[in-house]
Scaffold this active site. Sequence first.
Site, mmCIF file in Angstrom:
data_model
loop_
_atom_site.group_PDB
_atom_site.id
_atom_site.type_symbol
_atom_site.label_atom_id
_atom_site.label_comp_id
_atom_site.label_asym_id
_atom_site.label_seq_id
_atom_site.Cartn_x
_atom_site.Cartn_y
_atom_site.Cartn_z
ATOM 1 N N SER B 11 0.864 -1.171 0.000
ATOM 2 C CA SER B 11 0.000 0.000 0.000
ATOM 3 C C SER B 11 0.905 1.227 0.000
ATOM 4 O O SER B 11 1.973 1.209 -0.604
ATOM 5 C CB SER B 11 -0.919 -0.072 1.225
ATOM 6 N N HIS B 38 -3.039 -1.377 -2.969
ATOM 7 C CA HIS B 38 -4.070 -0.339 -2.799
ATOM 8 C C HIS B 38 -3.719 0.827 -3.698
ATOM 9 O O HIS B 38 -2.576 1.209 -3.806
ATOM 10 C CB HIS B 38 -4.090 0.176 -1.356
ATOM 11 N N ASP B 131 -4.654 -3.768 6.635
ATOM 12 C CA ASP B 131 -4.904 -4.818 5.661
ATOM 13 C C ASP B 131 -3.620 -5.630 5.511
ATOM 14 O O ASP B 131 -2.524 -5.088 5.619
ATOM 15 C CB ASP B 131 -5.306 -4.176 4.314
#
Lengths: 279, 185
Positions: B11, B38, B131
């Site tokens: 991410s 992401h 996450d």
Amino acid sequence: MELENQEIQTFVNTVRSLSDYDFTEYSDKSLKRRLMKILHDYHLTTESLLIKISENPEFLERIVKDITVNTTELFRDPAIWHSLRYDILPDFEDLSTLNIWHAGCSTGQEVFSMMILLNEMGLLERSDIYATDINSDVLEAARKGVYRYRFNVGYLNNFDAVIKENPRDHNIYHNVPYSKYFVVDKVRDNIRMKDYLLNKPVYEKMDLVTDHNPFDRVFDLVICRNVIIYFNYELQNKVFKLFLDNMNQGSVLVLGVHETILGPYAAYFKKKFQAYYKK
Amino acid sequence: MKHDALVIGGSAGSFRAIIHLLEILAIDLSIPVFLCLHRLKQARKGFEETLANIASLPLMEPFDKEKIKPGIIYLAPANYHMLIENKRTIALSTEDPIQYSRPSIDICFASAAEIYKQRLLAILLSGANQDGTGGIAAVNRHGGYTLVQDPTDCEITTMCESAIKLTIPNQILTIPEIIEFVSLL
């Protein structure tokens, strides 16, 4: 928490024996994830879930609704709406009636997106809009046309991208106010569609797996986005056959951006502009 | 080859590491690579093209039910979850975001772990939310091998710190060490 494939199979068989719903050919991984979420949300084990759906038809109906995925947005993926506006829909401008079917319409955002676009193109009055979903709750939400504002600010960005801006010619800007189509009420935290858009579509409950086309129409445009990803290959083929049998020659099927026709029915369609034209 | 598939999650702050990793993957790599990053919802085509230009192997955003082939890098499409359905097929989903993320690294890793079990290699890189922790835990549970970027080496430490706090990865490595590991695949 883990779920054995055998448990999923038992659930599918139980639902099928109790109702007309058939999840046999749903995508395994997705069905498993949805079931795990249901067991978690209702604090149930597989066994107690099976007992409860057997004893309580209303609870079964609720579980069926929970299995299906209902995420959607106004003008999701602006690029496909640009393509509809500038590439695809202009070919249908001469039709006296444009018959459109939103298959798996969920809470209605795509239906409203389509009506707004058609209206901007001067085609709305000539269009008959039909929309179906397996879940009667989402159809009720579509009929109401009220969405949360706070979680959906992106709707307005998408509206700007599709309705106001023209990616093919940046000198063009259509100054269309939101209030032409919906009211944004930040205090009540909602986006409310105008009545003339609420009254236009015909909504009908329908299971793409087991039901026939419920409308006495053959369609020029079928919109089915991010629905077949929850089906396995065999079931996807059945649904493509259903669409094909209910589409006019030269009509268009629009799928989700990352969906495609893989099987034998690919031969009946020609892909152009992110859409499938019936040969 | 000890692994049948590689999953990489990242991410905020992982972009440079991703570029390095994609550059050094062996061009005769005989396993598929699943990349779950992401990114902004609207930033689409440019991102895929940039990564495809850099990668040593073909890189694509898969269609739903795309056939899995060795030596291909599959990038999770923006705004979709990417799941490994079975050894042959990828599935996509528009279920709600998990940990505010779609694609969700947890979903991608867990679905791959169920399929490839102890033959899966998972790498978690820098990021700004939690996450990936559930994903690393799932890979561990199925006997797969897990590498987490050393938080002291991360541009943003939240994601890897969370994974290290709540799971026991096989190794905690810096980017140069991860690159060395991957270059030997």
